[in-house]
Design a protein around this motif. Sequence first.
Motif, PDB file in Angstrom:
ATOM      1  N   ILE A  94      12.056   0.646   1.141  1.00 13.01           N
ATOM      2  CA  ILE A  94      12.645   0.705   2.468  1.00 13.01           C
ATOM      3  C   ILE A  94      14.140   0.677   2.203  1.00 13.01           C
ATOM      4  CG2 ILE A  94      12.980  -0.451   4.678  1.00 13.01           C
ATOM      5  CD1 ILE A  94      10.108  -1.436   4.496  1.00 13.01           C
ATOM      6  N   GLY A  95      14.786   1.795   2.491  1.00 12.57           N
ATOM      7  CA  GLY A  95      16.164   1.946   2.044  1.00 12.57           C
ATOM      8  C   GLY A  95      16.173   1.894   0.525  1.00 12.57           C
ATOM      9  N   SER A  96      17.044   1.074  -0.023  1.00 13.30           N
ATOM     10  CA  SER A  96      17.133   0.946  -1.480  1.00 13.30           C
ATOM     11  C   SER A  96      16.385  -0.279  -2.007  1.00 13.30           C
ATOM     12  CB  SER A  96      18.603   0.863  -1.893  1.00 13.30           C
ATOM     13  OG  SER A  96      19.193  -0.290  -1.318  1.00 13.30           O
ATOM     14  N   VAL A  97      15.598  -0.922  -1.143  1.00 12.56           N
ATOM     15  CA  VAL A  97      14.928  -2.161  -1.518  1.00 12.56           C
ATOM     16  C   VAL A  97      13.445  -1.902  -1.809  1.00 12.56           C
ATOM     17  CG1 VAL A  97      14.328  -4.495  -0.765  1.00 12.56           C
ATOM     18  CG2 VAL A  97      16.538  -3.516  -0.126  1.00 12.56           C
ATOM     19  N   ALA A  98      13.022  -2.272  -3.004  1.00 13.93           N
ATOM     20  CA  ALA A  98      11.604  -2.181  -3.349  1.00 13.93           C
ATOM     21  C   ALA A  98      10.833  -3.209  -2.526  1.00 13.93           C
ATOM     22  CB  ALA A  98      11.411  -2.443  -4.838  1.00 13.93           C
ATOM     23  N   THR A  99       9.765  -2.762  -1.890  1.00 17.58           N
ATOM     24  CA  THR A  99       8.977  -3.650  -1.030  1.00 17.58           C
ATOM     25  C   THR A  99       7.524  -3.652  -1.503  1.00 17.58           C
ATOM     26  OG1 THR A  99       8.608  -1.868   0.553  1.00 17.58           O
ATOM     27  CG2 THR A  99      10.455  -3.340   0.985  1.00 17.58           C
ATOM     28  N   PRO A 100       7.085  -4.748  -2.083  1.00 17.01           N
ATOM     29  CA  PRO A 100       5.686  -4.851  -2.497  1.00 17.01           C
ATOM     30  C   PRO A 100       4.763  -4.850  -1.280  1.00 17.01           C
ATOM     31  CG  PRO A 100       7.024  -6.583  -3.494  1.00 17.01           C
ATOM     32  CD  PRO A 100       7.862  -5.930  -2.457  1.00 17.01           C
ATOM     33  N   GLN A 101       3.658  -4.148  -1.421  1.00 14.34           N
ATOM     34  CA  GLN A 101       2.666  -4.067  -0.358  1.00 14.34           C
ATOM     35  C   GLN A 101       1.308  -4.503  -0.901  1.00 14.34           C
ATOM     36  OE1 GLN A 101       2.685  -0.076   1.160  1.00 14.34           O
ATOM     37  NE2 GLN A 101       4.779  -0.222   1.892  1.00 14.34           N
ATOM     38  N   LEU A 102       0.503  -5.052  -0.008  1.00 11.96           N
ATOM     39  CA  LEU A 102      -0.850  -5.485  -0.335  1.00 11.96           C
ATOM     40  C   LEU A 102      -1.844  -4.653   0.462  1.00 11.96           C
ATOM     41  CD1 LEU A 102      -0.285  -9.342  -0.056  1.00 11.96           C
ATOM     42  CD2 LEU A 102      -0.089  -7.899  -2.107  1.00 11.96           C
ATOM     43  N   ARG A 103      -2.948  -4.326  -0.170  1.00 11.24           N
ATOM     44  CA  ARG A 103      -4.011  -3.577   0.508  1.00 11.24           C
ATOM     45  C   ARG A 103      -5.021  -4.565   1.086  1.00 11.24           C
ATOM     46  NH1 ARG A 103      -5.476   1.940   0.193  1.00 11.24           N
ATOM     47  NH2 ARG A 103      -7.698   2.401   0.388  1.00 11.24           N
ATOM     48  N   TYR A 104      -5.382  -4.335   2.342  1.00 16.44           N
ATOM     49  CA  TYR A 104      -6.378  -5.137   3.043  1.00 16.44           C
ATOM     50  C   TYR A 104      -7.558  -4.245   3.408  1.00 16.44           C
ATOM     51  CZ  TYR A 104      -3.601  -9.390   3.873  1.00 16.44           C
ATOM     52  OH  TYR A 104      -2.919 -10.579   3.728  1.00 16.44           O
ATOM     53  N   THR A 105      -8.714  -4.872   3.616  1.00 21.64           N
ATOM     54  CA  THR A 105      -9.896  -4.122   4.015  1.00 21.64           C
ATOM     55  C   THR A 105     -10.727  -4.927   5.006  1.00 21.64           C
ATOM     56  OG1 THR A 105     -11.824  -2.880   3.180  1.00 21.64           O
ATOM     57  CG2 THR A 105     -11.390  -5.023   2.156  1.00 21.64           C
ATOM     58  N   ARG A 106     -11.586  -4.217   5.698  1.00 23.19           N
ATOM     59  CA  ARG A 106     -12.608  -4.858   6.529  1.00 23.19           C
ATOM     60  C   ARG A 106     -13.727  -3.855   6.744  1.00 23.19           C
ATOM     61  NH1 ARG A 106     -12.054  -6.697  12.362  1.00 23.19           N
ATOM     62  NH2 ARG A 106     -14.179  -5.988  12.392  1.00 23.19           N
ATOM     63  N   THR A 107     -14.923  -4.397   6.922  1.00 24.87           N
ATOM     64  CA  THR A 107     -16.102  -3.594   7.181  1.00 24.87           C
ATOM     65  C   THR A 107     -16.082  -3.155   8.642  1.00 24.87           C
ATOM     66  OG1 THR A 107     -17.320  -4.838   5.529  1.00 24.87           O
ATOM     67  CG2 THR A 107     -18.624  -3.604   7.125  1.00 24.87           C
ATOM     68  N   LEU A 108     -16.558  -1.954   8.874  1.00 24.05           N
ATOM     69  CA  LEU A 108     -16.690  -1.447  10.239  1.00 24.05           C
ATOM     70  C   LEU A 108     -18.176  -1.472  10.590  1.00 24.05           C
ATOM     71  CD1 LEU A 108     -14.294   1.596   9.964  1.00 24.05           C
ATOM     72  CD2 LEU A 108     -13.843  -0.562  11.120  1.00 24.05           C
ATOM     73  N   LEU A 109     -18.574  -2.466  11.343  1.00 20.94           N
ATOM     74  CA  LEU A 109     -19.970  -2.595  11.740  1.00 20.94           C
ATOM     75  C   LEU A 109     -20.236  -1.748  12.974  1.00 20.94           C
ATOM     76  CD1 LEU A 109     -20.345  -6.431  11.264  1.00 20.94           C
ATOM     77  CD2 LEU A 109     -20.990  -4.626   9.660  1.00 20.94           C
ATOM     78  N   ALA A 110     -21.412  -1.201  13.050  1.00 18.87           N
ATOM     79  CA  ALA A 110     -21.788  -0.371  14.194  1.00 18.87           C
ATOM     80  C   ALA A 110     -21.924  -1.178  15.459  1.00 18.87           C
ATOM     81  CB  ALA A 110     -23.088   0.350  13.904  1.00 18.87           C
TER      82      ALA A 110
END
Length: 171
Positions: free
Chosen positions: A155-171
């Motif tokens: 973001i701009g010149s700043v490194a920004t660590p990101q985390l991946r999240y998940t969730r199940t999609l129930l019917a």
Amino acid sequence: MTVTLRLATGDDLMAVGAMHQRSRVAAYSAFLPAEALADPTPEAMGRYWAERWHWEQDNHRLRVAERAGALVGFSYLGPDDEDDPATGLLNAIHLEPAEQGRGTGRTLMVDALGAMRALGWRRAVLWVLRDNAHARAFYERGGWTPTGAQREEYIGSVATPQLRYTRTLLA
């Protein structure tokens, strides 16, 4: 007044971009320097959304939230960025800063999860800035859990660590 959701149109994209920039500044200013958030301008962010929408509108969904006729938030979703056909990616939920805490983010999330189910995806994923404790808590309250995957973007010149999240999609 209650919030209403609708599919975005091309006429919304400049306003989506400007609101996205205001949301980023408000949400990220606690952990990113002002100079990193100064660019893009709201107008440039609107042009970004117009260009992105031009290329992605066939397989992505942009939903806007309005209160009293004014744009107050949006969600954006599409196919998984790791090409898993059973998984959809929640690319973004952004709100006008004054809209925080009014239930609009949750309304957008519930709507996005329903759309992902309707598209046949069984799992949803998203990326969130590691240092954005407010957003991480929001997603965790919504049933999302970290996968352990990480990436770094700028973001701009700043490194920004990101985390991946998940969730199940129930019917």
